[in-house]
Design an enzyme around this catalytic site. Structure first.
Site, PDB file in Angstrom:
ATOM      1  N   THR A  32       0.870  -1.180   0.000  1.00 12.01           N
ATOM      2  CA  THR A  32       0.000   0.000   0.000  1.00 12.01           C
ATOM      3  C   THR A  32       0.910   1.234   0.000  1.00 12.01           C
ATOM      4  O   THR A  32       1.182   1.809   1.056  1.00 12.01           O
ATOM      5  CB  THR A  32      -0.934   0.016   1.233  1.00 12.01           C
ATOM      6  OG1 THR A  32      -0.205  -0.368   2.404  1.00 12.01           O
ATOM      7  CG2 THR A  32      -2.085  -0.941   1.047  1.00 12.01           C
ATOM      8  N   THR A  67      -1.598  -2.732   5.182  1.00 16.27           N
ATOM      9  CA  THR A  67      -1.779  -1.588   6.071  1.00 16.27           C
ATOM     10  C   THR A  67      -2.568  -0.491   5.357  1.00 16.27           C
ATOM     11  O   THR A  67      -2.172  -0.030   4.278  1.00 16.27           O
ATOM     12  CB  THR A  67      -0.418  -1.019   6.519  1.00 16.27           C
ATOM     13  OG1 THR A  67       0.336  -2.060   7.137  1.00 16.27           O
ATOM     14  CG2 THR A  67      -0.610   0.118   7.499  1.00 16.27           C
ATOM     15  N   CYS A 207       7.097   0.761   5.333  1.00 17.32           N
ATOM     16  CA  CYS A 207       6.008   0.938   6.298  1.00 17.32           C
ATOM     17  C   CYS A 207       6.060   2.245   7.082  1.00 17.32           C
ATOM     18  O   CYS A 207       5.171   3.083   6.959  1.00 17.32           O
ATOM     19  CB  CYS A 207       5.990  -0.239   7.280  1.00 17.32           C
ATOM     20  SG  CYS A 207       5.726  -1.838   6.500  1.00 17.32           S
TER      21      CYS A 207
END
Length: 273
Positions: A32, A67, A207
């Site tokens: 993502t 996420t 992340c």
């Protein structure tokens, strides 16, 4: 459990859609990312949902692990599944969200040893998904109150770490101007039992440097401007140029020719190779 072509439990990798047509539970774990303007790019999630939607059947369960900000599973992904499959959510098929939790390169905190957050679109499905993960996660599971709660829990994990690192990065800039060694300060402060042991440095990877933007985007959509989250991001993003500037200053002080010099960068990636 994944059944291979030979009919035995194991892992079978394939790019053929027909090989997942008979599955009853689908777990979607795709990147993502954000675009060049740091806005969430849900394209991989949309594409993966379209793929699963083509083979979705009555009674199937789709679990997302990527996420995201709260609401993506139900507001963005489920409509794609419904459109492609022609089935109705929570009538013909069901969904859940269980965020991926792994620390790359950590040999101690491996997948099965990290408590897993789970959730489902109905109480019955939530229990079923929780039991599924509970069968392999030795550290246990935590069944969240809803899919949105599980999504929010994951996105704040990385945002919290990002903010904590940005704090010590700011401290390092201050102490550098004061002529104090930041690591000496942290070592002294760390003697208190509740001091958080964060260290200054570059924040990269897929992340920590990305996920806070997902939460910030959703906050802005509902009319709230997140100050701390975005301030932490700006500070951490500035650390690359800051480190480069400090290296150049040090080279000048030591009489090293800057133009034409070569720099060896070690330990730059957060994943092996």
């Amino acid at each position: 459990m994944i059944v291979t072509e030979a009919g035995k439990p194991g892992l079978f990798c394939s790019a053929d859609l027909e090989n997942i047509r008979h599955n009853t539970t689908f777990i979607i774990t795709v990147p993502t990312p954000v675009d060049k303007h740091n806005r969430p790019d849900l394209t991989p999630l949309y594409k993966a949902s379209e793929t699963v939607g083509k083979v979705l059947k009555k009674g199937d369960i789709v679990v997302y692990e990527s996420t995201v900000y709260p609401g993506v599973t139900e507001d963005e992904c489920i409509p794609v599944l419904e459109r492609v499959s022609g089935l109705k959510f929570n009538v013909d098929f069901f969904a859940g969200y269980s965020p991926e939790r792994i620390n790359p390169g950590d040999k101690e905190h491996t997948v099965t040893k990290i408590k897993k957050v789970t959730s489902g679109s109905t109480p019955e499905i939530a229990t079923k998904i929780d039991n599924m993960y509970g069968s392999i996660i030795t550290a246990g599971t935590h069944k969240a109150a809803s899919i949105k709660v599980a999504e929010a829990a994951k996105v704040i994990e990385n945002a919290q770490r990002d903010i904590n690192i940005s704090f010590v990065n700011e401290l390092s800039k201050i102490f550098n101007k004061l002529g104090i060694d930041t690591h000496d300060v942290l070592a002294a402060a760390g003697t208190k039992w509740n001091f958080l042991p964060f260290k200054p440095g570059l924040v990269g990877g897929h992340c920590i440097g990305v996920d806070p933007y997902y939460l910030a985007q959703k906050a802005q959509e509902v009319g709230y401007h997140p100050e701390i989250i975005l301030a932490g991001r700006r500070l951490n993003d500035s650390m690359g140029p800051y480190v480069a500037d400090e290296v150049i200053k040090l080279m000048v002080r030591k009489g090293i020719q800057v133009v034409g010099s070569k720099a060896l960068v070690l330990g730059f990636t957060f994943k092996e190779n």
